[in-house]
Design a protein around this motif. Structure first.
Motif, mmCIF file in Angstrom:
data_model
loop_
_atom_site.group_PDB
_atom_site.id
_atom_site.type_symbol
_atom_site.label_atom_id
_atom_site.label_comp_id
_atom_site.label_asym_id
_atom_site.label_seq_id
_atom_site.Cartn_x
_atom_site.Cartn_y
_atom_site.Cartn_z
ATOM 1 N N MET A 1 37.635 55.232 30.789
ATOM 2 C CA MET A 1 36.515 54.740 31.627
ATOM 3 C C MET A 1 36.215 53.404 31.464
ATOM 4 O O MET A 1 35.901 52.905 32.510
ATOM 5 C CB MET A 1 35.219 55.192 30.818
ATOM 6 N N ASP A 2 36.920 52.772 30.550
ATOM 7 C CA ASP A 2 36.836 51.026 30.446
ATOM 8 C C ASP A 2 37.618 50.482 31.444
ATOM 9 O O ASP A 2 37.233 49.543 32.172
ATOM 10 C CB ASP A 2 37.245 50.628 29.067
ATOM 11 N N GLN A 3 38.780 51.200 31.797
ATOM 12 C CA GLN A 3 39.727 50.689 32.869
ATOM 13 C C GLN A 3 39.066 50.809 34.327
ATOM 14 O O GLN A 3 39.004 50.008 35.194
ATOM 15 C CB GLN A 3 40.990 51.643 32.923
ATOM 16 N N VAL A 4 38.193 52.002 34.413
ATOM 17 C CA VAL A 4 37.434 52.300 35.717
ATOM 18 C C VAL A 4 36.396 51.107 35.969
ATOM 19 O O VAL A 4 36.336 50.565 36.890
ATOM 20 C CB VAL A 4 36.798 53.613 35.727
ATOM 21 N N GLN A 5 35.775 50.748 34.730
ATOM 22 C CA GLN A 5 34.865 49.861 34.885
ATOM 23 C C GLN A 5 35.215 48.517 35.268
ATOM 24 O O GLN A 5 34.775 47.613 35.904
ATOM 25 C CB GLN A 5 34.216 49.774 33.428
ATOM 26 N N ALA A 6 36.575 48.200 34.662
ATOM 27 C CA ALA A 6 37.221 46.901 34.888
ATOM 28 C C ALA A 6 37.593 46.706 36.147
ATOM 29 O O ALA A 6 37.333 45.712 36.726
ATOM 30 C CB ALA A 6 38.309 46.863 33.850
ATOM 31 N N LEU A 7 38.166 48.057 36.852
ATOM 32 C CA LEU A 7 38.345 48.058 38.339
ATOM 33 C C LEU A 7 37.206 47.787 39.149
ATOM 34 O O LEU A 7 37.106 46.845 40.304
ATOM 35 C CB LEU A 7 38.947 49.220 38.660
ATOM 36 N N LEU A 8 36.076 48.004 38.693
ATOM 37 C CA LEU A 8 34.689 48.051 39.736
ATOM 38 C C LEU A 8 34.249 46.718 39.480
ATOM 39 O O LEU A 8 33.651 45.941 40.457
ATOM 40 C CB LEU A 8 33.703 48.960 39.022
ATOM 41 N N GLN A 9 34.542 45.859 38.583
ATOM 42 C CA GLN A 9 34.258 44.411 38.335
ATOM 43 C C GLN A 9 35.161 43.611 38.928
ATOM 44 O O GLN A 9 34.740 42.374 39.221
ATOM 45 C CB GLN A 9 34.044 44.156 36.966
ATOM 46 N N ARG A 10 36.296 43.981 39.323
ATOM 47 C CA ARG A 10 37.381 43.024 40.108
ATOM 48 C C ARG A 10 36.808 42.301 41.371
ATOM 49 O O ARG A 10 36.952 41.268 41.723
ATOM 50 C CB ARG A 10 38.669 43.765 40.046
ATOM 51 N N PRO A 11 36.353 43.190 42.247
ATOM 52 C CA PRO A 11 35.701 42.512 43.357
ATOM 53 C C PRO A 11 35.032 41.351 43.146
ATOM 54 O O PRO A 11 34.781 40.205 43.899
ATOM 55 C CB PRO A 11 35.253 43.664 44.168
ATOM 56 N N ALA A 12 33.932 41.558 42.338
ATOM 57 C CA ALA A 12 32.952 40.470 42.081
ATOM 58 C C ALA A 12 33.900 39.168 41.616
ATOM 59 O O ALA A 12 33.211 38.054 41.830
ATOM 60 C CB ALA A 12 31.925 41.006 40.704
ATOM 61 N N LEU A 13 34.757 39.467 40.658
ATOM 62 C CA LEU A 13 35.601 38.291 40.207
ATOM 63 C C LEU A 13 36.508 37.478 41.290
ATOM 64 O O LEU A 13 36.802 36.352 41.203
ATOM 65 C CB LEU A 13 36.502 38.858 39.071
ATOM 66 N N TYR A 14 37.012 38.565 42.143
ATOM 67 C CA TYR A 14 37.663 37.944 43.532
ATOM 68 C C TYR A 14 36.824 36.874 44.045
ATOM 69 O O TYR A 14 37.571 36.002 44.829
ATOM 70 C CB TYR A 14 38.027 39.131 44.258
ATOM 71 N N ASP A 15 35.642 36.962 44.085
ATOM 72 C CA ASP A 15 34.980 35.976 45.072
ATOM 73 C C ASP A 15 35.273 34.567 44.544
ATOM 74 O O ASP A 15 35.498 33.656 45.440
ATOM 75 C CB ASP A 15 33.346 36.338 44.862
ATOM 76 N N ASN A 16 35.545 34.508 43.261
ATOM 77 C CA ASN A 16 35.664 32.974 42.774
ATOM 78 C C ASN A 16 37.398 32.840 42.281
ATOM 79 O O ASN A 16 37.771 31.747 41.662
ATOM 80 C CB ASN A 16 34.764 32.666 41.542
ATOM 81 N N ILE A 17 38.274 33.741 43.113
ATOM 82 C CA ILE A 17 39.642 33.570 42.698
ATOM 83 C C ILE A 17 40.045 32.534 42.953
ATOM 84 O O ILE A 17 41.079 31.816 42.498
ATOM 85 C CB ILE A 17 40.311 34.733 43.250
ATOM 86 N N ASP A 18 39.626 31.514 44.336
ATOM 87 C CA ASP A 18 40.093 30.407 44.775
ATOM 88 C C ASP A 18 39.278 29.332 44.221
ATOM 89 O O ASP A 18 39.363 28.234 44.806
ATOM 90 C CB ASP A 18 40.120 30.697 46.198
ATOM 91 N N GLY A 19 38.317 29.660 43.436
ATOM 92 C CA GLY A 19 37.422 28.262 42.754
ATOM 93 C C GLY A 19 36.067 28.222 43.805
ATOM 94 O O GLY A 19 35.169 27.161 43.499
ATOM 95 N N THR A 20 36.157 28.790 44.669
ATOM 96 C CA THR A 20 34.835 28.486 45.882
ATOM 97 C C THR A 20 33.511 28.642 44.987
ATOM 98 O O THR A 20 32.447 28.028 45.494
ATOM 99 C CB THR A 20 35.141 29.320 47.025
#
Lengths: 220, 99
Positions: A1-20
Motif C-alpha cells: 500500500m505504501d508503494q501505491v501511495q508513493a506513486l500517487l504522490q509522484r505527479p505532485a512532486l513532478y511539478d517542481n522537478i525542474d525547480g519552477t
C-alpha cells in the motif's frame, strides 16, 4: 500500500522537478520584498506609496512570473520528461483553507491591536510556517534540506538581531502602532531570505534537471 | 474462505499487474499526462508501455488521444470514469487483503 501511495504522490512532486515551483514562489517573495523596500525608502510623495503602484507592480510581476514558468515548462520540461495536466476539482478545498487562514490571521491581528502586542515577536513563527511550506515541495531531495536549514537559521538570526538594525531596514518608519518599524523590518528580512533561498534552490534544481535529462530523439 | 484471501482473489487482474498498477496510480493522481511522462516515471521502454496502455484501453480504463503540442506529436492519456472507479475499488480490496 505504501508503494501505491508513493506513486500517487509522484505527479505532485513532478511539478517542481525542474525547480519552477520554487522559482515561482521565490520570485514572488523577492518581488514583494523589492516593492516593500521601495515603499519604505522612497521619499514622501513618491509613486511607490500609492495603492495603485502595488496593484500595477503585482500585475506586472505576475505576468513576468507566468511567462518564466510557462517558458521553462514548454521549452524544457515537457520536451524532456513529459507533460502533466493536474486535476482542479479540489479548488474549493484550497478556497476554504484560504478563508479559514485569513479569518484566523485577521482575528490574530485584531487581538494584537487590542492588547498592544509587539508584532515583531511572532516573526519566528511566521518564518517557520514559510519553512513548512518549503518542506512540502522538497520531497525526497536531500540537499534541499540543507537549504531549508539555512533559511531556518536566517529566521533565527533575524529574530535576535539588534532592534536598531532591524528598524533600519524599514527606514525607522512605523505604518501603525501595530506595524512598528521593528516588525516591518523583521518581516521584510524574513520575506527577503525566503525569496533568496527559494530562487537559489530553484535555480540549482533547474541546472541539475537540465544536466541530468535530455529530450528523446525524434523518430524519422 | 478467509476474508483476506477472498479480497486477494477479487483483485482486478488488469490493474494488479505491476506495470499497469504504476500507470493507473500515476494517471489516477492527474487529469491527464502524455506518453513521455509515463515513460519517465515508470522507466519502461516504448514497446512495453504501449502494450500495457493497449491492455488498459481494451478494458476501458484509459482513454488515449493523439494530438500535437506545437509541431510535435503528443499522445495524451487519461483515466476514464470506469478506470477511476476500478482503481479506487482495487485500493479498497488491497487494503482489505493486507490489513
Amino acid at each position: 500500500m505504501d508503494q501505491v501511495q508513493a506513486l500517487l504522490q509522484r505527479p505532485a512532486l513532478y511539478d517542481n522537478i525542474d525547480g519552477t515551483g520554487e522559482l515561482v514562489l521565490g520570485l514572488g517573495a523577492l518581488g514583494f520584498s523589492l516593492f516593500g523596500w521601495l515603499n519604505l525608502h522612497a521619499p514622501a510623495g513618491s509613486v511607490w506609496h500609492g495603492m495603485y503602484a502595488l496593484f500595477l507592480f503585482a500585475g506586472v510581476m505576475q505576468v513576468v512570473i507566468y511567462l518564466v514558468h510557462k517558458g521553462i515548462k514548454s521549452r524544457i520540461t515537457y520536451r524532456r520528461t513529459g507533460f502533466v495536466a493536474y486535476r482542479t476539482g479540489k479548488a474549493w478545498v484550497v478556497m476554504a483553507v484560504a478563508v479559514v487562514v485569513s479569518a484566523l490571521g485577521s482575528a490574530g491581528l485584531f487581538m494584537a491591536s487590542r492588547r498592544h502586542w509587539d508584532l515583531s515577536v511572532p516573526v519566528l513563527l511566521f518564518g517557520l510556517v514559510m519553512a513548512a511550506l518549503y518542506i512540502r515541495m522538497i520531497g525526497a531531495v536531500r540537499w534541499k534540506w540543507a537549504m531549508c536549514s539555512i533559511y531556518v537559521a536566517a529566521v533565527l538570526a533575524i529574530a535576535v538581531l539588534p532592534a536598531d538594525l532591524v528598524e533600519a531596514f524599514a527606514n525607522h518608519q512605523s505604518i501603525s502602532p501595530l506595524l512598528t518599524a521593528k516588525a516591518l523590518g523583521a518581516y521584510w528580512l524574513t520575506f527577503l531570505a525566503y525569496g533568496a533561498v527559494l530562487v537559489i534552490s530553484g535555480s540549482i534544481s533547474l541546472w541539475l534537471y537540465i544536466h541530468q535529462t535530455q529530450a528523446p530523439a525524434q523518430e524519422a | 474462505m478467509n476474508r483476506q484471501i477472498q479480497a486477494i482473489a477479487e483483485l482486478d487482474r488488469v490493474i494488479h499487474e505491476p506495470g499497469r498498477l504504476m500507470i493507473t496510480a500515476l494517471l489516477f493522481a492527474v487529469e491527464s499526462a502524455d506518453f513521455l511522462y509515463l515513460q519517465y516515471e515508470t522507466d519502461m521502454n516504448k514497446g512495453t508501455l504501449s502494450s500495457h496502455l493497449s491492455r488498459l484501453e481494451e478494458a476501458g480504463y484509459v482513454e488515449i488521444t493523439k494530438t500535437y503540442r506545437g509541431k510535435v506529436p503528443q499522445t495524451l492519456l487519461r483515466l476514464s470514469e470506469a478506470g477511476r472507479k476500478a482503481f479506487a475499488e482495487y485500493r479498497r480490496k488491497l487494503k482489505q487483503a493486507v490489513l
